[in-house]
Write a protein that holds these residues in place. Structure first.
Motif, PDB file in Angstrom:
ATOM      1  N   GLU A  64       0.631  -1.372   0.193  1.00 22.02           N
ATOM      2  CA  GLU A  64       0.133   0.155  -0.350  1.00 22.02           C
ATOM      3  C   GLU A  64       0.973   0.740  -0.687  1.00 22.02           C
ATOM      4  N   THR A  65       1.987   1.343   0.615  1.00 18.05           N
ATOM      5  CA  THR A  65       2.620   2.506   0.930  1.00 18.05           C
ATOM      6  C   THR A  65       3.505   2.638  -0.718  1.00 18.05           C
ATOM      7  N   ALA A  66       3.768   1.090  -0.605  1.00 16.14           N
ATOM      8  CA  ALA A  66       4.580   1.728  -2.640  1.00 16.14           C
ATOM      9  C   ALA A  66       3.697   1.941  -3.392  1.00 16.14           C
ATOM     10  N   CYS A  67       2.779   1.608  -3.788  1.00 16.70           N
ATOM     11  CA  CYS A  67       1.606   2.045  -4.528  1.00 16.70           C
ATOM     12  C   CYS A  67       1.656   3.859  -4.092  1.00 16.70           C
ATOM     13  N   GLU A  69       3.506   5.528  -3.530  1.00 18.50           N
ATOM     14  CA  GLU A  69       4.776   6.108  -3.428  1.00 18.50           C
ATOM     15  C   GLU A  69       4.607   6.411  -5.248  1.00 18.50           C
ATOM     16  N   ILE A  70       4.553   5.708  -5.194  1.00 17.44           N
ATOM     17  CA  ILE A  70       4.297   5.020  -7.235  1.00 17.44           C
ATOM     18  C   ILE A  70       3.388   6.861  -7.355  1.00 17.44           C
ATOM     19  N   ASP A  71       1.978   6.717  -6.871  1.00 17.58           N
ATOM     20  CA  ASP A  71       1.984   7.094  -7.470  1.00 17.58           C
ATOM     21  C   ASP A  71       2.402   8.959  -7.259  1.00 17.58           C
ATOM     22  N   GLN A  72       3.280   9.090  -6.291  1.00 17.10           N
ATOM     23  CA  GLN A  72       3.516  10.460  -5.737  1.00 17.10           C
ATOM     24  C   GLN A  72       4.242  10.956  -7.520  1.00 17.10           C
ATOM     25  N   ASP A  73       5.206   9.620  -7.175  1.00 17.40           N
ATOM     26  CA  ASP A  73       6.646   9.746  -7.524  1.00 17.40           C
ATOM     27  C   ASP A  73       6.235   9.719  -9.508  1.00 17.40           C
ATOM     28  N   GLN A  74       5.126   9.177 -10.172  1.00 16.81           N
ATOM     29  CA  GLN A  74       4.813   8.433 -11.318  1.00 16.81           C
ATOM     30  C   GLN A  74       3.533   9.305 -11.196  1.00 16.81           C
ATOM     31  N   THR A  75       3.689  10.273 -13.677  1.00 14.96           N
ATOM     32  CA  THR A  75       2.857  11.068 -12.877  1.00 14.96           C
ATOM     33  C   THR A  75       1.464  11.013 -14.167  1.00 14.96           C
ATOM     34  N   THR A  76       1.986   9.416 -15.305  1.00 16.30           N
ATOM     35  CA  THR A  76       1.214   8.970 -16.320  1.00 16.30           C
ATOM     36  C   THR A  76       0.438   7.550 -15.172  1.00 16.30           C
ATOM     37  N   GLY A  77      -0.340   7.197 -16.207  1.00 16.46           N
ATOM     38  CA  GLY A  77      -1.065   5.769 -15.656  1.00 16.46           C
ATOM     39  C   GLY A  77       0.212   5.052 -16.242  1.00 16.46           C
ATOM     40  N   ALA A  78       0.548   4.769 -17.162  1.00 14.41           N
ATOM     41  CA  ALA A  78       1.224   4.095 -18.213  1.00 14.41           C
ATOM     42  C   ALA A  78       2.894   4.338 -17.148  1.00 14.41           C
ATOM     43  N   ALA A  79       3.221   5.147 -16.707  1.00 17.27           N
ATOM     44  CA  ALA A  79       4.960   4.899 -15.686  1.00 17.27           C
ATOM     45  C   ALA A  79       4.141   4.351 -14.465  1.00 17.27           C
ATOM     46  N   ARG A  80       3.105   4.774 -13.388  1.00 19.26           N
ATOM     47  CA  ARG A  80       2.764   4.013 -12.904  1.00 19.26           C
ATOM     48  C   ARG A  80       2.547   2.269 -12.592  1.00 19.26           C
ATOM     49  N   LEU A  81       1.607   1.667 -13.533  1.00 20.02           N
ATOM     50  CA  LEU A  81       1.629   0.327 -14.247  1.00 20.02           C
ATOM     51  C   LEU A  81       3.353   0.569 -14.669  1.00 20.02           C
ATOM     52  N   GLU A  82       4.030   0.957 -15.083  1.00 18.77           N
ATOM     53  CA  GLU A  82       5.529   0.280 -15.662  1.00 18.77           C
ATOM     54  C   GLU A  82       6.498  -0.398 -14.604  1.00 18.77           C
ATOM     55  N   THR A  83       6.660   0.549 -13.146  1.00 16.76           N
ATOM     56  CA  THR A  83       6.688   1.032 -12.135  1.00 16.76           C
ATOM     57  C   THR A  83       6.152  -0.055 -11.171  1.00 16.76           C
ATOM     58  N   LEU A  84       5.086  -0.657 -11.205  1.00 16.40           N
ATOM     59  CA  LEU A  84       4.534  -1.681 -10.680  1.00 16.40           C
ATOM     60  C   LEU A  84       5.338  -3.096 -11.012  1.00 16.40           C
ATOM     61  N   VAL A  85       5.089  -2.909 -12.456  1.00 12.57           N
ATOM     62  CA  VAL A  85       5.789  -4.162 -13.189  1.00 12.57           C
ATOM     63  C   VAL A  85       6.776  -4.633 -12.808  1.00 12.57           C
ATOM     64  N   LEU A  86       7.395  -3.429 -13.172  1.00 11.58           N
ATOM     65  CA  LEU A  86       9.010  -3.802 -12.101  1.00 11.58           C
ATOM     66  C   LEU A  86       9.273  -4.322 -11.059  1.00 11.58           C
ATOM     67  N   ARG A  87       8.364  -3.983 -10.490  1.00 13.87           N
ATOM     68  CA  ARG A  87       8.642  -4.069  -8.546  1.00 13.87           C
ATOM     69  C   ARG A  87       7.802  -5.534  -8.723  1.00 13.87           C
ATOM     70  N   TRP A 129      -5.727   0.105  -6.317  1.00 10.32           N
ATOM     71  CA  TRP A 129      -5.120   0.468  -7.325  1.00 10.32           C
ATOM     72  C   TRP A 129      -4.822  -0.063  -8.953  1.00 10.32           C
ATOM     73  N   LEU A 130      -4.600  -0.942  -8.922  1.00 14.87           N
ATOM     74  CA  LEU A 130      -4.946  -1.259 -10.653  1.00 14.87           C
ATOM     75  C   LEU A 130      -6.245  -0.049 -11.455  1.00 14.87           C
ATOM     76  N   ALA A 131      -7.374  -0.570 -11.212  1.00 10.64           N
ATOM     77  CA  ALA A 131      -8.627   0.272 -11.890  1.00 10.64           C
ATOM     78  C   ALA A 131      -7.836   1.467 -12.268  1.00 10.64           C
ATOM     79  N   LYS A 132      -7.740   2.323 -10.842  1.00 12.69           N
ATOM     80  CA  LYS A 132      -7.054   3.811 -10.438  1.00 12.69           C
ATOM     81  C   LYS A 132      -6.238   3.695 -11.745  1.00 12.69           C
ATOM     82  N   THR A 133      -4.937   3.124 -12.288  1.00  5.02           N
ATOM     83  CA  THR A 133      -3.963   3.659 -12.667  1.00  5.02           C
ATOM     84  C   THR A 133      -4.331   2.843 -14.244  1.00  5.02           C
ATOM     85  N   PHE A 134      -5.697   2.219 -14.114  1.00  2.28           N
ATOM     86  CA  PHE A 134      -5.961   1.566 -15.773  1.00  2.28           C
ATOM     87  C   PHE A 134      -6.945   3.340 -16.324  1.00  2.28           C
TER      88      PHE A 134
END
Length: 189
Positions: A64-67, A69-87, A129-134
């Motif tokens: 939950e904390t990592a997500c 942080e992703i939301d705070q650090d990444q500004t686009t849906g694609a960047a957020r999803l890509e960051t989670l995939v990398l995690r 979280w993924l639904a919000k990202t998509f």
């Protein structure tokens, strides 16, 4: 000191569960790793079921904390999803490990109802979280062909988990990358 011991036990148990599965470690293993007696473990976790619940609760909080942080650090849906995939890819540790929830899923028959409930709570949080990202990716145009963000999320989490399992069995992260390729071709980063 007791808090440090408890955290050390959780760290040891999580590492063991992620590499060997829930059924692949015992309190004797944890005692040896942390440097305490088996009886001392019972002071913190009365049984393995209690330990599993504590592990899943901590894992929920960590992700939950990592997500966030992703939301705070990444500004686009694609960047957020890509960051989670990398995690998720990083959690493979070159095919030697799995995410805790994925690892626990392989031992479902050994888990308590409370642990399974925590796993389902975790998955619900991740799907939300993924639904919000998509939805964001659809709105900002960085994820193409998003018709239903919730349906995308409900399909993506099992894709991530299944790709981890395939890579773990092969001990080869290329299996993960191959599974993620179809998803990554939809991202404009």
């Amino acid at each position: 000191m007791a808090k440090d011991t408890k955290n050390n036990l959780l760290d040891s148990a999580e590492q063991a569960a992620r590499t060997r599965g829930f059924d692949g470690f015992s309190y004797a293993d944890l005692a040896a790793d942390v440097g305490i007696t088996k009886a001392s473990i019972h002071h913190h976790f009365s049984n393995k079921a209690t330990l599993a619940v504590a592990l899943m609760q901590r894992y929920y909080s960590d992700l939950e904390t990592a997500c966030a942080e992703i939301d705070q650090d990444q500004t686009t849906g694609a960047a957020r999803l890509e960051t989670l995939v990398l995690r998720y890819r990083g959690a493979l540790d070159d095919g030697q490990s799995l995410c805790l929830c994925v690892s626990f899923s392989t031992s479902i028959q050994s888990l308590s109802a409370e642990t399974i409930a925590e796993m389902n709570r975790f998955r619900s949080m991740m799907i939300d979280w993924l639904a919000k990202t998509f939805a964001q990716g659809k709105d900002d145009g960085t994820i193409k062909d998003v018709a239903d963000p919730m349906a995308e999320a409900a399909a993506t989490l099992p894709l991530l988990e299944g790709a981890q399992l395939a890579a773990r069995v092969a001990q080869n992260t290329e299996r993960f990358d191959t599974a993620m390729h179809v998803l990554s071709t939809r991202l404009y980063t």
